[in-house]
Design a protein around this motif. Structure first.
Motif, mmCIF file in Angstrom:
data_model
loop_
_atom_site.group_PDB
_atom_site.id
_atom_site.type_symbol
_atom_site.label_atom_id
_atom_site.label_comp_id
_atom_site.label_asym_id
_atom_site.label_seq_id
_atom_site.Cartn_x
_atom_site.Cartn_y
_atom_site.Cartn_z
ATOM 1 N N ARG A 1 2.338 2.645 2.401
ATOM 2 C CA ARG A 1 3.444 2.619 3.385
ATOM 3 C C ARG A 1 4.361 1.453 2.998
ATOM 4 O O ARG A 1 4.480 0.471 3.718
ATOM 5 C CB ARG A 1 2.825 2.425 4.784
ATOM 6 C CG ARG A 1 3.589 3.077 5.911
ATOM 7 C CD ARG A 1 2.815 2.962 7.236
ATOM 8 N NE ARG A 1 1.655 3.819 7.306
ATOM 9 C CZ ARG A 1 1.685 5.137 7.492
ATOM 10 N NH1 ARG A 1 2.839 5.742 7.672
ATOM 11 N NH2 ARG A 1 0.561 5.854 7.514
ATOM 12 N N HIS B 1 0.922 10.497 9.970
ATOM 13 C CA HIS B 1 0.479 9.705 8.816
ATOM 14 C C HIS B 1 1.504 9.811 7.684
ATOM 15 O O HIS B 1 1.886 8.829 7.073
ATOM 16 C CB HIS B 1 -0.895 10.175 8.343
ATOM 17 C CG HIS B 1 -1.315 9.519 7.074
ATOM 18 N ND1 HIS B 1 -1.595 8.180 7.000
ATOM 19 C CD2 HIS B 1 -1.450 9.998 5.808
ATOM 20 C CE1 HIS B 1 -1.894 7.853 5.745
ATOM 21 N NE2 HIS B 1 -1.814 8.947 5.001
ATOM 22 N N TYR C 1 -3.742 3.763 14.039
ATOM 23 C CA TYR C 1 -4.284 4.996 13.448
ATOM 24 C C TYR C 1 -4.561 4.791 11.966
ATOM 25 O O TYR C 1 -3.813 4.090 11.274
ATOM 26 C CB TYR C 1 -3.306 6.168 13.601
ATOM 27 C CG TYR C 1 -3.239 6.681 15.021
ATOM 28 C CD1 TYR C 1 -4.122 7.665 15.459
ATOM 29 C CD2 TYR C 1 -2.330 6.149 15.926
ATOM 30 C CE1 TYR C 1 -4.095 8.107 16.776
ATOM 31 C CE2 TYR C 1 -2.292 6.585 17.245
ATOM 32 C CZ TYR C 1 -3.182 7.565 17.663
ATOM 33 O OH TYR C 1 -3.160 8.001 18.962
ATOM 34 N N THR D 1 -2.143 3.357 -3.401
ATOM 35 C CA THR D 1 -2.560 4.304 -2.354
ATOM 36 C C THR D 1 -4.067 4.338 -2.217
ATOM 37 O O THR D 1 -4.587 5.070 -1.377
ATOM 38 C CB THR D 1 -2.073 5.727 -2.668
ATOM 39 O OG1 THR D 1 -2.723 6.152 -3.864
ATOM 40 C CG2 THR D 1 -0.590 5.788 -2.861
ATOM 41 N N VAL D 2 -4.758 3.579 -3.031
ATOM 42 C CA VAL D 2 -6.211 3.478 -2.852
ATOM 43 C C VAL D 2 -6.423 2.567 -1.647
ATOM 44 O O VAL D 2 -6.124 1.376 -1.702
ATOM 45 C CB VAL D 2 -6.899 2.882 -4.101
ATOM 46 C CG1 VAL D 2 -8.397 2.741 -3.880
ATOM 47 C CG2 VAL D 2 -6.614 3.743 -5.317
ATOM 48 N N VAL D 3 -6.861 3.134 -0.535
ATOM 49 C CA VAL D 3 -6.952 2.356 0.698
ATOM 50 C C VAL D 3 -7.893 1.163 0.486
ATOM 51 O O VAL D 3 -9.043 1.338 0.082
ATOM 52 C CB VAL D 3 -7.418 3.252 1.871
ATOM 53 C CG1 VAL D 3 -7.730 2.418 3.107
ATOM 54 C CG2 VAL D 3 -6.343 4.286 2.183
ATOM 55 N N GLY E 1 -3.633 -1.569 6.071
ATOM 56 C CA GLY E 1 -3.754 -0.999 7.413
ATOM 57 C C GLY E 1 -5.086 -1.309 8.061
ATOM 58 O O GLY E 1 -5.992 -1.883 7.440
ATOM 59 N N ASP E 2 -5.219 -0.892 9.332
ATOM 60 C CA ASP E 2 -6.477 -1.112 10.054
ATOM 61 C C ASP E 2 -7.615 -0.330 9.412
ATOM 62 O O ASP E 2 -8.763 -0.797 9.378
ATOM 63 C CB ASP E 2 -6.341 -0.735 11.532
ATOM 64 C CG ASP E 2 -5.603 0.579 11.736
ATOM 65 O OD1 ASP E 2 -4.381 0.628 11.465
ATOM 66 O OD2 ASP E 2 -6.243 1.575 12.139
ATOM 67 N N ASN F 1 -1.600 -0.283 13.009
ATOM 68 C CA ASN F 1 -0.692 0.668 13.675
ATOM 69 C C ASN F 1 -1.463 1.664 14.536
ATOM 70 O O ASN F 1 -0.969 2.716 14.878
ATOM 71 C CB ASN F 1 0.195 1.379 12.644
ATOM 72 C CG ASN F 1 -0.609 2.195 11.644
ATOM 73 O OD1 ASN F 1 -1.814 2.409 11.830
ATOM 74 N ND2 ASN F 1 0.044 2.648 10.595
ATOM 75 N N ASN G 1 0.838 -1.209 0.000
ATOM 76 C CA ASN G 1 0.000 0.000 0.000
ATOM 77 C C ASN G 1 0.875 1.262 0.000
ATOM 78 O O ASN G 1 2.009 1.231 -0.466
ATOM 79 C CB ASN G 1 -0.959 -0.044 1.191
ATOM 80 C CG ASN G 1 -0.212 -0.083 2.523
ATOM 81 O OD1 ASN G 1 1.016 -0.090 2.577
ATOM 82 N ND2 ASN G 1 -0.945 -0.083 3.605
HETATM 83 C C1 LIG Z 1 -10.223 4.745 -0.930
HETATM 84 C C2 LIG Z 1 -9.409 5.797 -0.201
HETATM 85 N N1 LIG Z 1 -9.989 6.514 0.775
HETATM 86 C C3 LIG Z 1 -9.281 7.446 1.454
HETATM 87 C C4 LIG Z 1 -7.961 7.669 1.152
HETATM 88 C C5 LIG Z 1 -7.145 8.700 1.920
HETATM 89 N N2 LIG Z 1 -6.239 7.988 2.847
HETATM 90 C C6 LIG Z 1 -4.957 7.734 2.510
HETATM 91 S S1 LIG Z 1 -4.166 6.852 3.690
HETATM 92 C C7 LIG Z 1 -5.527 6.836 4.670
HETATM 93 C C8 LIG Z 1 -5.489 6.142 6.010
HETATM 94 C C9 LIG Z 1 -5.274 4.681 5.866
HETATM 95 O O1 LIG Z 1 -5.188 4.081 7.117
HETATM 96 P P1 LIG Z 1 -4.761 2.584 7.269
HETATM 97 O O2 LIG Z 1 -5.451 1.739 6.273
HETATM 98 O O3 LIG Z 1 -4.937 2.233 8.698
HETATM 99 O O4 LIG Z 1 -3.216 2.564 6.872
HETATM 100 P P2 LIG Z 1 -1.995 3.352 7.559
HETATM 101 O O5 LIG Z 1 -1.911 4.688 6.855
HETATM 102 O O6 LIG Z 1 -2.261 3.486 8.989
HETATM 103 O O7 LIG Z 1 -0.803 2.521 7.262
HETATM 104 C C10 LIG Z 1 -6.584 7.487 4.075
HETATM 105 C C11 LIG Z 1 -7.925 7.623 4.665
HETATM 106 C C12 LIG Z 1 -7.389 6.912 0.105
HETATM 107 N N3 LIG Z 1 -6.105 7.063 -0.237
HETATM 108 N N4 LIG Z 1 -8.124 5.954 -0.524
#
Ligand SMILES: Cc1ncc(C[n+]2csc(CCOP(=O)(O)OP(=O)(O)O)c2C)c(N)n1
Length: 320
Positions: free
Chosen positions: A67, A244, A177, A115-117, A145-146, A175, A65
Motif C-alpha cells: 500500500r 483490500h 483489517y 508485497t510479501v507481508v 500493516g496490522d 487500518n 509495502n
Molecule cells: C507472506 C504473505 N502472506 C500473505 C499474503 C497475502 N496478503 C497480501 S496483503 C494481505 C493482508 C495484509 O494486511 P496488513 O498487513 O494489515 O496490511 P494492509 O493490507 O491492511 O495494509 C495478505 C494476507 C502476502 N502477500 N504475503
C-alpha cells in the motif's frame, strides 16, 4: 510543540496529491479498465505516510509495502514516473517491470516496497544496521500493516533492532483489517504498540488520521534513534476506507463503520484546523486541489503516451 505553517502545508499537500492520485487510479482501473491486476490504495490513511515523511530528512530511508503510493508521494516521488510505472511503461521508475506492487524509488531513498507481508521488516533492520555501521545520522522507517505484525519476521526484526539499538522506526499502519480479516479476528492485544515492551523499546499509539500527531510522534522517535537510543514501534490507528484492493467489494466492512471513518477523513481534519488558525485561506486550499488535479492529469497523459518496454529488455536490471 507548534508545527510551522510551512510543515502543515507540506503535509496537507502530500495528502491532497495522494488522494487525487489514487482516486484517479480507481477511475482508471474500475471504470476505464486501463490498468489490469491488483490496485491497492491508501484512501483515508494518508495522514500516516504524509505525517511520517514530513518528519524525515532526505538521507532517511523508507521501506514500504503493498500500500505504497502515499508513502512514495509523501517522500517526494515524481507523479509522472510513478504513474508510468503503474501503467507498466518504459518511462516508469522501474522501466515498467514493477507495476504498482513492486515499486522502488531509490531517488527518494525508498529502495524497496514489498508485497510479501512482513517482508519489509528485516530489510529495514538491514538498512538501519548499514546506517549505524557507517555512522550516518539517518534513520530507516518501515511501514507495515496490522496483519504483518503477526508474521514471525516482525518479532525477529524488533528483537534484533532492539538488541543492536538500530536507528529504525517501525510504523504500523493499523487500518483495522488484514485482507478480509478484522483486527479482532487475528490479534488479541488491544494495542499492537504494547508489543514494543516485549522488545524493550517504546511502543507509542497515535491517532493515525491526525497528520500533526503522526508528525510529532515521528519527530520524537527519530530523535531517539539519531541519539543512538534505538528503535520505536509507532502504531498509527487508522481505517481502510476502501476494500483490500479495488477488486474487493468490502461486503465484510459495515457500511456505518466506513461512513463513520469517512467523517474522520485526515484531509479536512488538517485543512479545517489550518483554516481556523488562518494558516491557509479557502482560496489557497482550492488552488492546492486544482494543482493536484492538474499534476495527476498530466501524469496520466505522460503514462498513456509512453511506450511499453521492449521485450528484448526483459532480462536487463535483473540480478538472478
Ligand atoms: C507472506 C504473505 N502472506 C500473505 C499474503 C497475502 N496478503 C497480501 S496483503 C494481505 C493482508 C495484509 O494486511 P496488513 O498487513 O494489515 O496490511 P494492509 O493490507 O491492511 O495494509 C495478505 C494476507 C502476502 N502477500 N504475503
Amino acid at each position: 510543540m507548534t508545527i510551522s505553517v510551512e510543515k502543515q502545508k507540506e503535509m496537507l499537500w502530500t495528502m491532497i496529491l495522494s488522494r487525487k492520485f489514487e482516486e484517479t487510479l480507481t477511475e482508471l482501473c474500475r471504470v476505464q479498465g486501463k490498468i489490469p491486476g491488483m490496485m491497492i490504495l491508501s484512501t483515508g490513511q494518508e495522514a500516516v505516510g504524509s505525517g511520517v515523511c514530513a518528519a524525515l530528512v532526505p538521507e532517511d530511508v523508507i521501506i514500504s509495502n503493498h500500500r505504497s503510493h502515499n508513502h512514495l508521494l509523501a517522500r517526494g516521488a515524481d507523479p509522472n514516473a510513478l504513474m508510468a510505472e503503474i501503467f507498466c511503461k518504459k518511462t516508469g521508475y522501474n522501466k515498467g517491470k514493477s507495476g504498482t506492487l513492486h515499486l522502488a524509488v531509490p531517488e527518494v531513498n525508498a529502495p524497496c516496497t514489498t508485497t510479501v507481508v512482513g517482508g519489509g521488516l528485516p530489510i529495514a533492520v538491514g538498512r538501519a544496521f548499514a546506517q549505524q555501521y557507517r555512522g550516518e545520522k539517518a534513520v530507516t522507517v518501515c511501514f507495515f500493516g496490522d496483519g504483518a505484525a503477526n508474521e514471525g519476521s516482525f518479532h525477529e526484526a524488533l528483537n534484533l533492532a532492539s538488541l543492536w539499538q538500530l536507528p529504525v522506526l517501525f510504523v504500523c499502519e493499523n487500518n483495522m483489517y488484514a485482507g478480509a480479516q478484522r483486527y479482532e479476528e487475528h490479534t488479541r492485544v488491544e494495542n499492537l504498540a504494547d508489543r514494543g515492551a516485549g522488545y524493550a523499546m517504546p511502543g507509542i499509539v497515535v491517532d493515525g488520521n491526525d497528520a500533526a500527531a503522526v508528525y510529532r510522534a515521528t519527530l520524537d522517535a527519530r530523535q531517539l534513534a539519531i541519539a543512538g537510543k534505538g528503535p520505536t514501534l509507532l502504531e498509527c490507528k487508522t481505517y481502510r476506507c476502501r476494500g483490500h484492493g479495488e477488486q474487493d467489494p468490502q461486503h465484510y466492512q459495515p457500511k456505518a463503520e466506513i461512513a463513520a471513518w469517512q467523517e474522520r477523513c485526515p484531509i479536512p481534519r488538517l485543512s479545517g484546523g489550518m483554516l481556523s488558525s488562518s494558516a491557509i485561506t479557502a482560496a489557497e486550499l482550492a488552488a492546492l486541489e486544482q494543482k493536484a488535479g492538474d499534476i495527476v492529469a498530466a501524469a496520466v497523459r505522460f503514462a498513456e503516451e509512453s511506450p511499453y518496454p521492449d521485450p528484448a529488455e526483459a532480462l536487463e536490471d535483473v540480478y538472478v
